[in-house]
Structure formats: structure tokens, C-alpha cells
Scaffold this active site. Structure first.
Site, PDB file in Angstrom:
ATOM      1  N   TYR A 142       0.847  -1.205   0.000  1.00 50.40           N
ATOM      2  CA  TYR A 142       0.000   0.000   0.000  1.00 50.40           C
ATOM      3  C   TYR A 142       0.886   1.260   0.000  1.00 50.40           C
ATOM      4  O   TYR A 142       0.688   2.180  -0.791  1.00 50.40           O
ATOM      5  CB  TYR A 142      -0.886  -0.048   1.240  1.00 50.40           C
ATOM      6  CG  TYR A 142      -1.775   1.144   1.466  1.00 50.40           C
ATOM      7  CD1 TYR A 142      -2.846   1.423   0.632  1.00 50.40           C
ATOM      8  CD2 TYR A 142      -1.568   1.983   2.575  1.00 50.40           C
ATOM      9  CE1 TYR A 142      -3.683   2.512   0.872  1.00 50.40           C
ATOM     10  CE2 TYR A 142      -2.407   3.064   2.829  1.00 50.40           C
ATOM     11  CZ  TYR A 142      -3.460   3.325   1.968  1.00 50.40           C
ATOM     12  OH  TYR A 142      -4.287   4.393   2.213  1.00 50.40           O
ATOM     13  N   LYS A 146       1.285   4.166  -2.802  1.00 47.90           N
ATOM     14  CA  LYS A 146       0.995   5.584  -2.529  1.00 47.90           C
ATOM     15  C   LYS A 146       2.206   6.458  -2.875  1.00 47.90           C
ATOM     16  O   LYS A 146       2.046   7.560  -3.413  1.00 47.90           O
ATOM     17  CB  LYS A 146       0.593   5.776  -1.063  1.00 47.90           C
ATOM     18  CG  LYS A 146      -0.793   5.231  -0.720  1.00 47.90           C
ATOM     19  CD  LYS A 146      -1.894   5.966  -1.455  1.00 47.90           C
ATOM     20  CE  LYS A 146      -3.279   5.493  -1.073  1.00 47.90           C
ATOM     21  NZ  LYS A 146      -4.343   6.059  -1.917  1.00 47.90           N
TER      22      LYS A 146
HETATM   23  P1  NAD Z   1     -12.663   2.531   1.436  1.00 48.41           P
HETATM   24  O1  NAD Z   1     -12.068   1.185   1.253  1.00 48.41           O
HETATM   25  O2  NAD Z   1     -13.602   2.744   2.554  1.00 48.41           O
HETATM   26  O3  NAD Z   1     -13.400   2.991   0.099  1.00 48.41           O
HETATM   27  C1  NAD Z   1     -12.856   2.759  -1.171  1.00 48.41           C
HETATM   28  C2  NAD Z   1     -13.999   2.635  -2.136  1.00 48.41           C
HETATM   29  O4  NAD Z   1     -13.443   2.367  -3.423  1.00 48.41           O
HETATM   30  C3  NAD Z   1     -14.943   1.481  -1.802  1.00 48.41           C
HETATM   31  O5  NAD Z   1     -16.277   1.925  -1.738  1.00 48.41           O
HETATM   32  C4  NAD Z   1     -14.744   0.506  -2.950  1.00 48.41           C
HETATM   33  O6  NAD Z   1     -15.920  -0.206  -3.318  1.00 48.41           O
HETATM   34  C5  NAD Z   1     -14.266   1.420  -4.060  1.00 48.41           C
HETATM   35  N1  NAD Z   1     -13.510   0.699  -5.077  1.00 48.41           N
HETATM   36  C6  NAD Z   1     -12.596  -0.281  -4.889  1.00 48.41           C
HETATM   37  N2  NAD Z   1     -12.176  -0.736  -6.076  1.00 48.41           N
HETATM   38  C7  NAD Z   1     -12.825  -0.032  -7.023  1.00 48.41           C
HETATM   39  C8  NAD Z   1     -12.797  -0.044  -8.441  1.00 48.41           C
HETATM   40  N3  NAD Z   1     -12.029  -0.895  -9.121  1.00 48.41           N
HETATM   41  N4  NAD Z   1     -13.585   0.840  -9.104  1.00 48.41           N
HETATM   42  C9  NAD Z   1     -14.376   1.717  -8.417  1.00 48.41           C
HETATM   43  N5  NAD Z   1     -14.458   1.755  -7.073  1.00 48.41           N
HETATM   44  C10 NAD Z   1     -13.676   0.898  -6.384  1.00 48.41           C
HETATM   45  O7  NAD Z   1     -11.459   3.568   1.505  1.00 48.41           O
HETATM   46  P2  NAD Z   1     -11.452   5.013   2.148  1.00 48.41           P
HETATM   47  O8  NAD Z   1     -11.036   4.857   3.554  1.00 48.41           O
HETATM   48  O9  NAD Z   1     -12.680   5.738   1.821  1.00 48.41           O
HETATM   49  O10 NAD Z   1     -10.200   5.629   1.387  1.00 48.41           O
HETATM   50  C11 NAD Z   1     -10.345   6.407   0.222  1.00 48.41           C
HETATM   51  C12 NAD Z   1      -8.965   6.829  -0.236  1.00 48.41           C
HETATM   52  O11 NAD Z   1      -8.311   7.546   0.817  1.00 48.41           O
HETATM   53  C13 NAD Z   1      -8.026   5.686  -0.603  1.00 48.41           C
HETATM   54  O12 NAD Z   1      -7.185   6.085  -1.653  1.00 48.41           O
HETATM   55  C14 NAD Z   1      -7.209   5.497   0.647  1.00 48.41           C
HETATM   56  O13 NAD Z   1      -5.967   4.928   0.366  1.00 48.41           O
HETATM   57  C15 NAD Z   1      -7.070   6.915   1.114  1.00 48.41           C
HETATM   58  N6  NAD Z   1      -6.772   7.003   2.546  1.00 48.41           N
HETATM   59  C16 NAD Z   1      -7.696   6.615   3.473  1.00 48.41           C
HETATM   60  C17 NAD Z   1      -7.379   6.703   4.819  1.00 48.41           C
HETATM   61  C18 NAD Z   1      -8.346   6.278   5.866  1.00 48.41           C
HETATM   62  O14 NAD Z   1      -7.984   6.236   7.054  1.00 48.41           O
HETATM   63  N7  NAD Z   1      -9.608   5.990   5.535  1.00 48.41           N
HETATM   64  C19 NAD Z   1      -6.124   7.184   5.217  1.00 48.41           C
HETATM   65  C20 NAD Z   1      -5.199   7.537   4.240  1.00 48.41           C
HETATM   66  C21 NAD Z   1      -5.534   7.471   2.893  1.00 48.41           C
HETATM   67  N1  SER Z   2      -6.010   4.332   7.292  1.00 49.53           N
HETATM   68  C1  SER Z   2      -5.166   3.905   6.230  1.00 49.53           C
HETATM   69  C2  SER Z   2      -4.727   2.509   6.432  1.00 49.53           C
HETATM   70  O1  SER Z   2      -4.591   2.128   7.576  1.00 49.53           O
HETATM   71  C3  SER Z   2      -3.953   4.798   6.138  1.00 49.53           C
HETATM   72  O2  SER Z   2      -3.716   5.062   4.816  1.00 49.53           O
HETATM   73  O3  SER Z   2      -4.504   1.815   5.480  1.00 49.53           O
END
Ligand code: NAD
Ligand code: SER
Length: 315
Positions: A142, A146
Site C-alpha cells: 500500500y 501511494k
Molecule cells: P474505502 O475502502 O472505505 O473505500 C474505497 C472505495 O473504493 C470502496 O467503496 C470501494 O468499493 C471502491 N472501489 C474499490 N475498487 C474499485 C474499483 N475498481 N472501481 C471503483 N471503485 C472501487 O477507503 P477510504 O477509507 O474511503 O479511502 C479512500 C482513499 O483515501 C483511498 O485512496 C485510501 O488509500 C485513502 N486514505 C484513506 C485513509 C483512511 O484512514 N480511511 C487514510 C489515508 C488514505
Molecule cells: N487508514 C489507512 C490505512 O490504515 C492509512 O492510509 O490503510
């Protein structure tokens, strides 16, 4: 008039960011998409399509048909899940970003938002108050995806002038949608178990400090970044955002103030090694100075809101 495409609208961030964008830009101007169905609030509140971001042809069709000008690309496989399927996760995380960037270049879109993560840092990075610019040697699939994504964002800006913007989100804490398979998920799960069972078995050790942020602050930061004038955005990879740093033990102590018989136990699994390779705290002064990042939720306020809002789901 901006027309926005959200990819990954059913996830932890998308389910809240989509609604906020619709408040700002108008319901019909924010097209929500995901590979799976989303909440009714999203599917009935404005345009919604099932879309696999890896399907280049359909993605192109959706963007052209809806005259999209900006994309928020949120689809990814998060850290914990990605370790279970490294190659498939690399494929999804990288190919999806390249699809979006190529499309943005071909159709001359005005802006792209793509989130990075604290996972871009690794065991050789200074772990306290991690600077914006520092050693970056992530050792998770991951984190590698990123970091590569950040490099591509910067490349597309310098080579093609694509206005891509990004935040290295810390672990995000929210009550609307459960977390999607990351290493920071304990800080969401704990509230569901505290309310339902008054106990929680944490998959990280008690003294594992990680940077976290409440979703309201993350959404506010995202929109502030996207609305900032382009000349304020000097970092074309991704901005550090600190939020607040605490350990599972400290969070449990805060929960106990409201649920005195709550008990936490610790049974670290493979995610402990991931957490141990990430920063404990982050320096986000560059984001503060360049586009006015602020954070308003501390641990106490966040725990109060989480207990109240998750509690409503079970009352
Ligand atoms: P999540 O897993 O809750 O949501 C991701 C969404 O993407 C899901 O609804 C999934 O169905 C959809 N998805 C997956 N594959 C797909 C595809 N091929 N086509 C279309 N949709 C698809 O993730 P999140 O927590 O909402 O994170 C969103 C973004 O933010 C990601 O890039 C993640 O890396 C980044 N991020 C999240 C966090 C966190 O703590 N939530 C922290 C750092 C970065
Ligand atoms: N909340 C995210 C994870 O744990 C950080 O990118 O993967």
C-alpha cells in the site's frame, strides 16, 4: 460551472465527501460512482453510476457524457487488505490512478484529487514529527503504491500541467461508514464494540501511537486544498496532515470516561508491523502555511461525537 466525478463514493471517505461536495456544487453537478452500490442518500440524492475505475472505456464514457471537469479519485485497497493480495492491490491502486491521470490529460480536466497516506513513510523515516520532506522507504505494498502515486502526480503536473492535488491522510475516524481494511481501523471499530459489548480486542499494542484525524476535519482540509488558488500549491506530490496522535490505551481511557465498565485487551496481529513502520506524529506546517490547514477535533471531542453517533445506530 464545475462538474465533479467521485470515484469510490461508497467508502469511508466517499460516503461523506460526496455529500459535502453536493452541498457546495449542487446535487446534479456531483456524479457519484463506485464498483458497488452506495447508500440511498448518495444514489437518490444526485447522479450515481456503478463504475469500475479499471474499465478505461466506461470511465472515459462517464466523464465525457457528464462533461466532468474535476475528479476525486478515492478507490484503493487499504494497507491491511493490500498485504493479503499484494499484486492485485498494486494493480488496482496504480492502474486506477494512471487511468484517471491519462483521462485528465486527454480531456483537459481542471483538477484531480487523489489521496495519499502516512503509509508513504517507512521504518527509516524519523517517526516523531515527521517532516514534509524526508526519507521515504515504505515497506508495505500500500505504501509503495501511494509513494509511486505521489511521484506520478508530480510528474503529470510538471510534464502536462495537470493540476493534481493530494493529502497524506492520517488514519481517519468516522461514524457514517465503517473503515475499509486499514491499519488504523481499530480507532473506528473500538466504538462499535464499546457500545455493543463494552469490550474490545485491539489488533495493535496499547502503546502504538499513530496520527489520526476526525472525518469532518479531513473533509474540510480536502475542500480547502481543492479550492486554494493554484499558485498556493507548491507541493505537487502530497501534503502532510497531522491530525492528532494517540495510542489505543489513551483512546480506551477516554472512552472509559463515558463507559466506565469498558474493557480493552490487546492481541497484535500482522498490522502491528505496519503500524510500527509508520510515523507516530506528523509535522504539517507546510500545509498550514500554503493553504491554511486547520484541525478542530482533539481526542476528547472526537470520542464524545463517536460515542454519541455510533450509539444512535444501536438505540
Ligand atoms: P474505502 O475502502 O472505505 O473505500 C474505497 C472505495 O473504493 C470502496 O467503496 C470501494 O468499493 C471502491 N472501489 C474499490 N475498487 C474499485 C474499483 N475498481 N472501481 C471503483 N471503485 C472501487 O477507503 P477510504 O477509507 O474511503 O479511502 C479512500 C482513499 O483515501 C483511498 O485512496 C485510501 O488509500 C485513502 N486514505 C484513506 C485513509 C483512511 O484512514 N480511511 C487514510 C489515508 C488514505
Ligand atoms: N487508514 C489507512 C490505512 O490504515 C492509512 O492510509 O490503510
Amino acid at each position: 460551472m464545475e462538474k465533479i466525478l467521485v470515484i469510490g463514493c461508497a467508502g469511508q471517505i466517499g460516503s461523506e465527501l460526496t455529500l459535502e461536495l453536493r452541498k457546495i456544487y449542487g446535487d446534479s453537478n456531483v456524479v457519484a460512482t463506485d464498483i458497488k452500490p452506495a447508500d440511498k442518500e448518495i444514489t437518490e440524492g444526485g447522479p450515481f453510476e456503478i463504475l469500475d475505475v479499471l474499465d478505461t472505456h466506461r470511465l472515459f464514457g462517464t466523464v465525457s457524457r457528464n462533461k466532468i471537469t474535476q475528479i476525486y479519485h478515492l478507490a484503493a485497497i487499504l494497507s491491511g487488505n493490500a498485504e493479503k493480495k499484494p499484486i492485485a492491490s498494486w494493480h488496482i491502486n496504480m492502474e486506477s490512478l494512471l487511468n484517471v491521470m491519462e483521462l485528465s490529460r486527454e480531456l483537459n480536466l481542471s483538477k484531480v484529487f487523489w489521496p495519499s497516506s502516512i503509509a508513504v513513510f517507512g521504518p527509516t523515516t524519523p517517526r516523531e514529527n515527521t517532516p514534509q520532506f524526508t526519507v521515504m522507504e515504505p515497506n508495505t505494498v500500500y505504501g509503495i503504491s501511494k509513494l509511486a502515486g505521489e511521484r506520478w502526480l508530480e510528474y503529470y503536473f510538471h510534464r502536462y500541467g495537470i493540476d493534481g492535488r493530494s493529502i497524506r491522510y492520517p488514519g481517519l475516524i468516522s461514524h457514517k461508514t465503517e473503515a475499509g481494511g486499514g491499519t488504523t481501523d481499530y480507532a473506528v471499530e473500538i466504538f462499535y464494540d464499546a457500545i455493543r459489548e463494552k469490550k474490545y480486542e485491539c489488533f495493535l499494542s496499547e502503546d502504538t501511537y499513530l496520527p489520526m484525524q476526525f472525518m469532518d476535519d479531513a473533509i474540510k482540509a480536502t475542500i480547502n486544498l481543492m479550492e486554494a488558488p493554484a499558485d498556493k500549491i507548491q507541493v505537487r506530490s502530497s501534503y502532510n496532515v497531522a491530525g492528532i496522535s494517540f495510542s489505543p490505551k489513551e483512546m480506551a481511557e477516554e472512552i472509559k470516561k463515558q463507559i466506565p465498565d469498558f474493557n480493552i485487551s490487546y492481541n497484535p496481529d500482522f498490522r502491528q508491523a505496519i503500524a510500527d513502520s509508520w510515523p507516530k506524529s506528523i509535522d504539517d506546517t507546510v500545509a498550514q502555511q500554503e493553504w491554511g490547514l486547520t484541525n478542530s477535533f482533539d481526542l476528547k471531542k472526537m470520542v464524545e461525537v463517536m460515542l454519541r453517533e455510533v450509539g444512535k445506530k444501536f438505540s
